[in-house]
Design a protein around this motif. Structure first.
Motif, PDB file in Angstrom:
ATOM      1  N   VAL A 112       0.869  -1.175   0.000  1.00 31.85           N
ATOM      2  CA  VAL A 112       0.000   0.000   0.000  1.00 31.85           C
ATOM      3  C   VAL A 112       0.906   1.226   0.000  1.00 31.85           C
ATOM      4  O   VAL A 112       1.840   1.321   0.802  1.00 31.85           O
ATOM      5  CB  VAL A 112      -0.967   0.002   1.201  1.00 31.85           C
ATOM      6  CG1 VAL A 112      -0.242  -0.126   2.534  1.00 31.85           C
ATOM      7  CG2 VAL A 112      -1.849   1.248   1.175  1.00 31.85           C
ATOM      8  N   THR A 171      -9.390   0.708   1.536  1.00 34.05           N
ATOM      9  CA  THR A 171      -8.034   0.206   1.315  1.00 34.05           C
ATOM     10  C   THR A 171      -7.754  -1.003   2.190  1.00 34.05           C
ATOM     11  O   THR A 171      -7.222  -2.026   1.726  1.00 34.05           O
ATOM     12  CB  THR A 171      -7.005   1.316   1.602  1.00 34.05           C
ATOM     13  OG1 THR A 171      -7.221   2.402   0.700  1.00 34.05           O
ATOM     14  CG2 THR A 171      -5.580   0.806   1.444  1.00 34.05           C
ATOM     15  N   ALA A 229      -9.690  -4.056   0.939  1.00 39.49           N
ATOM     16  CA  ALA A 229      -9.101  -4.643  -0.267  1.00 39.49           C
ATOM     17  C   ALA A 229      -7.868  -5.468   0.071  1.00 39.49           C
ATOM     18  O   ALA A 229      -7.654  -6.556  -0.487  1.00 39.49           O
ATOM     19  CB  ALA A 229      -8.749  -3.543  -1.262  1.00 39.49           C
ATOM     20  N   GLN A 269      -2.346  -1.596  -3.410  1.00 38.54           N
ATOM     21  CA  GLN A 269      -3.275  -0.490  -3.249  1.00 38.54           C
ATOM     22  C   GLN A 269      -2.492   0.820  -3.377  1.00 38.54           C
ATOM     23  O   GLN A 269      -1.468   1.001  -2.712  1.00 38.54           O
ATOM     24  CB  GLN A 269      -3.970  -0.562  -1.885  1.00 38.54           C
ATOM     25  CG  GLN A 269      -5.019  -1.643  -1.783  1.00 38.54           C
ATOM     26  CD  GLN A 269      -6.237  -1.339  -2.638  1.00 38.54           C
ATOM     27  OE1 GLN A 269      -6.893  -0.311  -2.471  1.00 38.54           O
ATOM     28  NE2 GLN A 269      -6.535  -2.226  -3.573  1.00 38.54           N
TER      29      GLN A 269
END
Length: 404
Positions: free
Chosen positions: A171, A214, A217, A202
């Motif tokens: 991320v 986020t 996911a 992400q």
């Protein structure tokens, strides 16, 4: 605007100027044009601005550069590359600065690096971490102090490769810094630990993360470990949502920048424990040079220094060392003086060098784990990672950086 200096420092500088040869005194102050995202990234840059003032005052109190005072003209780019370039033009044409410095966000740093090349003006980049600044879009006039995304990714991969997980998720903010960090972490970890897989990525918008979505996911991909590159308010939101939704339970997290006081302080007692991070354990570094800096900063500002304080102090120290080496404020000799320049780093871990091959400094970072102490986040089990050990060879750099 120029930074207001204390009366005592001004008097010392004036006395030094009077004692210098008339030709030198008549040249006037050396002016630095400093551009940064002050209103967009205050957590980092308030401490940076404090330390810049302190370092400049100390340099002037010591006589400046052959009797010439150093002045800084500050501008706020608000995190916008177009504003940074506009300020750079005004600083050169109207304020008559001798060199440019600063930069926080990577996209802003790249814009200023391009400006420096087009206008043949020295740019000492303090903070922008993207590797493109010194490699793909590197140029003769741009030098970068802070250890890059490649360097910090390499430091973290060294630890990540020791962990059992094979399934990773990432991320990161969706701009140059985040994309570069993820690219290098993936490439270096796959090289260090073949068989690793990345099951999710992400890339939330910088400063506008939808942390709940986020986290959901990432959880849906069921990774065994997470590489995080979010920072500032995005990091706080990500940690809060991830903790609430159990994302970090029984998962390893490796995280860039999270050990910096700017971001741990904001998390307070919500700071995660056990994350492997790069950062700055300010209170626990006990070598003499760092201790002197920390205590001087604390006396002046009544608070502990942050990582931004170190970056500013080292930027000023590098510029002072360069000016003494160059003996002039003409751009080409200053650029030549920056190449291969060495100066004592404020961390107190030895000299920092701006490599001639790519203009990247060897400033390092601390690598450790997060923990809670007295209701606030700290770094524990840390070590200093010398930046020189985490840079590619000259042969590799020649494939990454254009000539000139």
């Amino acid at each position: 605007m120029t930074f207001a200096l204390p009366r005592r420092t001004a008097l010392i500088g004036a006395a030094a100027a009077l004692s210098a040869p008339a030709a030198v005194a008549q040249e006037g102050p050396i002016r630095i044009g400093e551009i940064n995202s002050y209103s967009a990234q205050p957590a980092f840059l308030a401490a940076y601005r404090n330390a810049w003032a302190m370092a400049q005052d100390e340099a002037n109190a010591a006589g400046g550069i052959n009797g010439r005072r150093i002045e800084t003209v500050f501008r706020d780019d608000a995190g916008r590359p177009e504003d940074a370039v506009r300020h750079a033009g005004e600083l050169i044409s109207s304020e008559r600065v001798h060199l440019l410095a600063g930069g926080f966000l990577s996209n802003v740093g790249l814009a200023l690096g391009d400006f420096a090349l087009q206008n043949r003006k020295l740019f000492v980049a303090s903070e922008p971490l993207t590797d493109a600044l010194v490699w793909a879009r590197g140029n003769r006039y741009t030098f970068r102090l802070r250890c890059s995304t490649y360097m910090q990714a390499a430091m973290l991969v060294e630890e990540a490769a020791k962990l059992p997980p094979q399934r990773w998720a990432t991320v990161a903010p969706n701009y140059e810094y985040g994309q570069s960090a993820v690219r290098w972490f993936k490439e270096l970890l796959l090289r260090a630990k073949p068989g690793t897989t990345f099951v999710a990525e992400q890339f939330p918008a910088l400063g506008r993360i939808d942390a709940g979505a986020t986290v959901q996911a990432l959880a849906s991909a069921n990774p065994e470990a997470i590489f995080n590159v979010t920072f500032a308010a995005d990091l706080t939101n990500f940690v809060r949502q991830g903790s609430t939704r159990g994302l970090f339970e029984r998962r390893h997290v490796v995280s860039m920048l999270t050990g910096e006081p700017e971001y741990l302080d904001a998390l307070g007692d919500e700071a995660p424990e056990g994350w492997i991070v790069t950062g700055y354990p300010s209170a626990d570094i006990a070598n003499p040079a760092h201790t002197r800096f920390r205590e001087a900063y604390r006396r002046r500002f009544n608070e502990a220094p942050k990582l931004g304080s170190i970056v500013a102090a080292d930027t000023v120290a590098a510029i002072v060392a360069m000016l003494k080496k160059a003996g002039t404020t003409e751009t080409e000799p200053m650029v030549d003086a920056m190449s291969g320049l060495k100066f004592p780093g404020t961390f107190g871990e030895g000299d920092v060098e701006f490599r001639a091959i790519d203009h990247q400094a060897t400033m390092g970072a601390y690598v450790g784990k997060t923990a809670l102490r007295g209701g606030k986040g700290v770094m524990v089990d840390w070590r200093y990672a010398n930046g020189a050990a985490y840079l590619p060879s000259d042969e590799v750099v020649r494939t990454l950086r254009p000539q000139g």
